[in-house]
Motif scaffolding. Sequence first.
Motif, PDB file in Angstrom:
ATOM      1  N   VAL A 152      -1.011 -17.886   3.262  1.00 46.62           N
ATOM      2  CA  VAL A 152      -1.365 -17.687   4.665  1.00 46.62           C
ATOM      3  C   VAL A 152      -0.630 -16.452   5.205  1.00 46.62           C
ATOM      4  O   VAL A 152      -1.221 -15.592   5.866  1.00 46.62           O
ATOM      5  N   ALA A 153       0.656 -16.371   4.900  1.00 45.98           N
ATOM      6  CA  ALA A 153       1.470 -15.263   5.421  1.00 45.98           C
ATOM      7  C   ALA A 153       1.131 -13.936   4.768  1.00 45.98           C
ATOM      8  O   ALA A 153       1.370 -12.873   5.353  1.00 45.98           O
ATOM      9  N   SER A 154       0.566 -13.984   3.573  1.00 52.63           N
ATOM     10  CA  SER A 154       0.354 -12.751   2.808  1.00 52.63           C
ATOM     11  C   SER A 154      -0.929 -12.015   3.169  1.00 52.63           C
ATOM     12  O   SER A 154      -1.083 -10.846   2.815  1.00 52.63           O
ATOM     13  N   CYS A 155      -1.848 -12.689   3.839  1.00 49.09           N
ATOM     14  CA  CYS A 155      -3.153 -12.056   4.088  1.00 49.09           C
ATOM     15  C   CYS A 155      -3.041 -10.993   5.177  1.00 49.09           C
ATOM     16  O   CYS A 155      -2.744 -11.318   6.331  1.00 49.09           O
ATOM     17  N   PRO A 156      -3.298  -9.729   4.849  1.00 54.16           N
ATOM     18  CA  PRO A 156      -3.167  -8.668   5.853  1.00 54.16           C
ATOM     19  C   PRO A 156      -4.178  -8.785   6.984  1.00 54.16           C
ATOM     20  O   PRO A 156      -3.954  -8.248   8.066  1.00 54.16           O
ATOM     21  N   GLY A 199     -11.003  -8.701   1.049  1.00 53.43           N
ATOM     22  CA  GLY A 199     -10.851  -8.578  -0.394  1.00 53.43           C
ATOM     23  C   GLY A 199      -9.493  -8.088  -0.863  1.00 53.43           C
ATOM     24  O   GLY A 199      -9.387  -7.500  -1.940  1.00 53.43           O
ATOM     25  N   HIS A 200      -8.456  -8.364  -0.102  1.00 57.34           N
ATOM     26  CA  HIS A 200      -7.116  -7.909  -0.516  1.00 57.34           C
ATOM     27  C   HIS A 200      -6.547  -8.698  -1.690  1.00 57.34           C
ATOM     28  O   HIS A 200      -5.628  -8.221  -2.371  1.00 57.34           O
ATOM     29  N   ALA A 201      -7.038  -9.921  -1.870  1.00 57.33           N
ATOM     30  CA  ALA A 201      -6.669 -10.764  -3.021  1.00 57.33           C
ATOM     31  C   ALA A 201      -5.196 -11.171  -3.058  1.00 57.33           C
ATOM     32  O   ALA A 201      -4.705 -11.628  -4.078  1.00 57.33           O
ATOM     33  N   ARG A 202      -4.501 -11.019  -1.949  1.00 56.88           N
ATOM     34  CA  ARG A 202      -3.086 -11.426  -1.951  1.00 56.88           C
ATOM     35  C   ARG A 202      -2.942 -12.944  -1.929  1.00 56.88           C
ATOM     36  O   ARG A 202      -1.926 -13.475  -2.383  1.00 56.88           O
ATOM     37  N   CYS A 203      -3.939 -13.616  -1.382  1.00 58.77           N
ATOM     38  CA  CYS A 203      -3.914 -15.087  -1.429  1.00 58.77           C
ATOM     39  C   CYS A 203      -3.910 -15.560  -2.881  1.00 58.77           C
ATOM     40  O   CYS A 203      -3.141 -16.450  -3.253  1.00 58.77           O
ATOM     41  N   TYR A 204      -4.743 -14.951  -3.676  1.00 58.18           N
ATOM     42  CA  TYR A 204      -4.822 -15.320  -5.092  1.00 58.18           C
ATOM     43  C   TYR A 204      -3.519 -14.991  -5.807  1.00 58.18           C
ATOM     44  O   TYR A 204      -3.040 -15.749  -6.653  1.00 58.18           O
ATOM     45  N   ALA A 205      -2.926 -13.857  -5.467  1.00 60.08           N
ATOM     46  CA  ALA A 205      -1.653 -13.470  -6.082  1.00 60.08           C
ATOM     47  C   ALA A 205      -0.570 -14.496  -5.744  1.00 60.08           C
ATOM     48  O   ALA A 205       0.263 -14.823  -6.587  1.00 60.08           O
ATOM     49  N   ALA A 206      -0.613 -15.024  -4.505  1.00 58.97           N
ATOM     50  CA  ALA A 206       0.396 -15.998  -4.083  1.00 58.97           C
ATOM     51  C   ALA A 206       0.149 -17.356  -4.716  1.00 58.97           C
ATOM     52  O   ALA A 206       1.092 -18.090  -5.009  1.00 58.97           O
ATOM     53  N   SER A 207      -1.108 -17.708  -4.922  1.00 55.08           N
ATOM     54  CA  SER A 207      -1.430 -19.051  -5.374  1.00 55.08           C
ATOM     55  C   SER A 207      -2.772 -19.066  -6.117  1.00 55.08           C
ATOM     56  O   SER A 207      -3.793 -19.474  -5.572  1.00 55.08           O
ATOM     57  N   GLU A 242       2.111 -26.960  -1.002  1.00 54.63           N
ATOM     58  CA  GLU A 242       2.177 -26.436   0.368  1.00 54.63           C
ATOM     59  C   GLU A 242       2.954 -25.116   0.466  1.00 54.63           C
ATOM     60  O   GLU A 242       2.523 -24.211   1.195  1.00 54.63           O
ATOM     61  N   PRO A 243       4.098 -24.981  -0.224  1.00 51.79           N
ATOM     62  CA  PRO A 243       4.816 -23.696  -0.112  1.00 51.79           C
ATOM     63  C   PRO A 243       3.976 -22.504  -0.578  1.00 51.79           C
ATOM     64  O   PRO A 243       3.973 -21.446   0.071  1.00 51.79           O
ATOM     65  N   MET A 279      -2.548 -31.394   3.531  1.00 50.86           N
ATOM     66  CA  MET A 279      -2.670 -30.080   4.173  1.00 50.86           C
ATOM     67  C   MET A 279      -3.961 -29.421   3.710  1.00 50.86           C
ATOM     68  O   MET A 279      -4.374 -29.571   2.566  1.00 50.86           O
ATOM     69  N   GLU A 280      -4.569 -28.693   4.644  1.00 54.41           N
ATOM     70  CA  GLU A 280      -5.749 -27.907   4.296  1.00 54.41           C
ATOM     71  C   GLU A 280      -5.570 -26.504   4.857  1.00 54.41           C
ATOM     72  O   GLU A 280      -4.872 -26.302   5.845  1.00 54.41           O
ATOM     73  N   VAL A 281      -6.199 -25.546   4.201  1.00 54.87           N
ATOM     74  CA  VAL A 281      -6.246 -24.208   4.773  1.00 54.87           C
ATOM     75  C   VAL A 281      -7.706 -23.796   4.890  1.00 54.87           C
ATOM     76  O   VAL A 281      -8.559 -24.219   4.098  1.00 54.87           O
ATOM     77  N   SER A 282      -7.975 -23.011   5.908  1.00 55.32           N
ATOM     78  CA  SER A 282      -9.319 -22.475   6.065  1.00 55.32           C
ATOM     79  C   SER A 282      -9.248 -20.955   6.007  1.00 55.32           C
ATOM     80  O   SER A 282      -8.243 -20.350   6.391  1.00 55.32           O
ATOM     81  N   ILE A 283     -10.311 -20.381   5.482  1.00 55.38           N
ATOM     82  CA  ILE A 283     -10.401 -18.921   5.402  1.00 55.38           C
ATOM     83  C   ILE A 283     -11.607 -18.471   6.215  1.00 55.38           C
ATOM     84  O   ILE A 283     -12.714 -18.973   6.031  1.00 55.38           O
TER      85      ILE A 283
END
Length: 62
Positions: free
Chosen positions: A51-55, A12-20, A44-45, A1-5
């Motif tokens: 992915v879901a957390s990014c506003p 700069g919400h940084a929720r991705c970092y908070a999640a993982s 992956e989870p 799996m890959e994710v792209s940003i």
Amino acid sequence: MEVSIDLEKCAGHARCYAASPELFDLDESGYALNAEISVPDGDEPAAREAVASCPERAIHER
Ligand code: F3S
């Protein structure tokens, strides 16, 4: 799996970092640094949570 940003959308919400924190690198202002991230097996989870957390809906599963 890959994710792209979409770095243009990142605000700069940084929720991705908070999640993982092991998957996402941020600059000193909290903006995502890497546009393409390879997700190791088993993470992956956490990646999907990010992915879901990014506003801004800036992160997408590929
Ligand atoms: Fe940016 Fe979304 Fe992460 S705005 S820092 S990609 S939570």
